[in-house]
Design a protein around this motif. Structure first.
Motif, PDB file in Angstrom:
ATOM      1  N   GLY A  90       2.305   4.141  -9.713  1.00  0.00           N
ATOM      2  CA  GLY A  90       3.499   5.015  -9.388  1.00  0.00           C
ATOM      3  C   GLY A  90       5.046   4.240  -8.922  1.00  0.00           C
ATOM      4  O   GLY A  90       4.935   3.096  -9.451  1.00  0.00           O
ATOM      5  N   VAL A  91       5.543   4.645  -8.146  1.00  0.00           N
ATOM      6  CA  VAL A  91       6.781   4.453  -7.724  1.00  0.00           C
ATOM      7  C   VAL A  91       6.577   3.853  -6.064  1.00  0.00           C
ATOM      8  O   VAL A  91       6.087   4.457  -5.349  1.00  0.00           O
ATOM      9  CB  VAL A  91       7.922   5.254  -7.792  1.00  0.00           C
ATOM     10  N   PHE A  92       7.350   2.853  -5.989  1.00  0.00           N
ATOM     11  CA  PHE A  92       7.300   2.135  -4.553  1.00  0.00           C
ATOM     12  C   PHE A  92       8.622   2.030  -4.026  1.00  0.00           C
ATOM     13  O   PHE A  92       9.499   1.600  -4.920  1.00  0.00           O
ATOM     14  CB  PHE A  92       6.565   0.761  -4.764  1.00  0.00           C
ATOM     15  N   LEU A  93       8.796   2.270  -2.920  1.00  0.00           N
ATOM     16  CA  LEU A  93      10.377   2.080  -2.118  1.00  0.00           C
ATOM     17  C   LEU A  93      10.503   1.033  -1.157  1.00  0.00           C
ATOM     18  O   LEU A  93       9.384   1.042  -0.415  1.00  0.00           O
ATOM     19  CB  LEU A  93      10.731   3.608  -1.654  1.00  0.00           C
ATOM     20  N   SER A  94      11.625   0.086  -1.334  1.00  0.00           N
ATOM     21  CA  SER A  94      11.808  -0.604  -0.214  1.00  0.00           C
ATOM     22  C   SER A  94      13.077  -0.306   0.346  1.00  0.00           C
ATOM     23  O   SER A  94      14.266  -0.114  -0.520  1.00  0.00           O
ATOM     24  CB  SER A  94      11.818  -2.093  -0.755  1.00  0.00           C
ATOM     25  N   THR A  95      13.412  -0.134   1.707  1.00  0.00           N
ATOM     26  CA  THR A  95      14.518  -0.157   2.267  1.00  0.00           C
ATOM     27  C   THR A  95      15.102  -1.336   3.059  1.00  0.00           C
ATOM     28  O   THR A  95      16.185  -1.121   3.731  1.00  0.00           O
ATOM     29  CB  THR A  95      14.427   1.140   3.148  1.00  0.00           C
ATOM     30  N   ASP A  96      14.355  -2.337   2.737  1.00  0.00           N
ATOM     31  CA  ASP A  96      14.850  -3.538   3.480  1.00  0.00           C
ATOM     32  C   ASP A  96      14.698  -4.862   2.696  1.00  0.00           C
ATOM     33  O   ASP A  96      14.161  -6.009   2.891  1.00  0.00           O
ATOM     34  CB  ASP A  96      13.735  -3.559   4.924  1.00  0.00           C
ATOM     35  N   ASN A  97      15.544  -4.711   1.449  1.00  0.00           N
ATOM     36  CA  ASN A  97      15.532  -5.864   0.609  1.00  0.00           C
ATOM     37  C   ASN A  97      14.140  -6.063   0.009  1.00  0.00           C
ATOM     38  O   ASN A  97      13.991  -7.521  -0.050  1.00  0.00           O
ATOM     39  CB  ASN A  97      16.494  -6.984   1.109  1.00  0.00           C
ATOM     40  N   GLY A  98      13.326  -5.421  -0.103  1.00  0.00           N
ATOM     41  CA  GLY A  98      11.958  -5.765  -0.607  1.00  0.00           C
ATOM     42  C   GLY A  98      10.918  -6.405   0.433  1.00  0.00           C
ATOM     43  O   GLY A  98       9.958  -6.694   0.055  1.00  0.00           O
ATOM     44  N   SER A  99      11.300  -6.458   1.585  1.00  0.00           N
ATOM     45  CA  SER A  99      10.460  -6.952   2.522  1.00  0.00           C
ATOM     46  C   SER A  99       9.243  -6.242   2.901  1.00  0.00           C
ATOM     47  O   SER A  99       8.086  -6.700   3.025  1.00  0.00           O
ATOM     48  CB  SER A  99      10.953  -7.414   4.156  1.00  0.00           C
ATOM     49  N   ASN A 100       9.169  -4.758   2.637  1.00  0.00           N
ATOM     50  CA  ASN A 100       8.184  -3.891   2.721  1.00  0.00           C
ATOM     51  C   ASN A 100       8.406  -2.925   1.857  1.00  0.00           C
ATOM     52  O   ASN A 100       9.404  -2.416   1.385  1.00  0.00           O
ATOM     53  CB  ASN A 100       8.205  -3.231   4.181  1.00  0.00           C
ATOM     54  N   TRP A 101       7.036  -2.172   1.154  1.00  0.00           N
ATOM     55  CA  TRP A 101       7.165  -1.214   0.291  1.00  0.00           C
ATOM     56  C   TRP A 101       6.159  -0.232   0.514  1.00  0.00           C
ATOM     57  O   TRP A 101       5.422  -0.415   1.385  1.00  0.00           O
ATOM     58  CB  TRP A 101       6.809  -2.039  -1.297  1.00  0.00           C
TER      59      TRP A 101
END
Length: 146
Positions: A90-101
């Motif tokens: 599915g879809v993953f979201l990062s709100t910290d420039n890819g550090s966490n998904w």
């Protein structure tokens, strides 16, 4: 007339001779499925997850924390949010420039996400054998587009 043609050919050759590609040092020396930009951050989606470069592609680091499916087929950026579409996860979201998904798949009935697109506050996910889905709340909820 021959001089004009010759000069034109020389001019065109000179223009195209200066336009060249330069290979970067990665990421992972493998297949790149997609690329997205957020400010001076370059993200590359690969079969081994997401890689990040902050120096125009000279160096790359893996940014896969929380990305439980690393077969990344598509990337999209909406403001400070980065979305990764995966093959089966599915879809993953990062709100910290890819550090966490984190997975954001509520309502997404097909989790084989081949393409992502952003238009204003709308996020579209094109899936394999499942159609197109729309999220208007940063991927928290998805609905099929008819």
């Amino acid at each position: 007339m021959k001089k004009i043609v010759l000069i034109t050919i020389m001019l065109i050759s000179a223009i195209f001779a200066n336009a060249q590609w330069q290979q970067t040092n990665g990421p992972n020396g493998g297949y790149i499925n997609c690329i997205a930009f957020s400010g001076n951050h370059i993200f590359a989606g690969t079969y081994s997850g997401v890689f990040l470069s902050t120096d125009n592609g000279s160096n790359w680091t893996t940014v896969n924390n929380g990305l439980t499916n690393q077969y990344v087929l598509s990337l999209a950026v909406s403001g400070t949010n980065i979305f990764a579409g995966t093959d089966g996860g599915g879809v993953f979201l990062s709100t910290d420039n890819g550090s966490n998904w984190s997975a954001v798949n509520n309502g997404l009935t097909s989790q084989d996400v081949r393409s992502l697109a952003v238009s204003g506050t709308n996020i579209f996910a094109g899936t394999y054998n499942g159609g197109v889905f729309l999220s208007t709340d940063n991927g928290s909820n998805w609905s099929a587009v008819n």
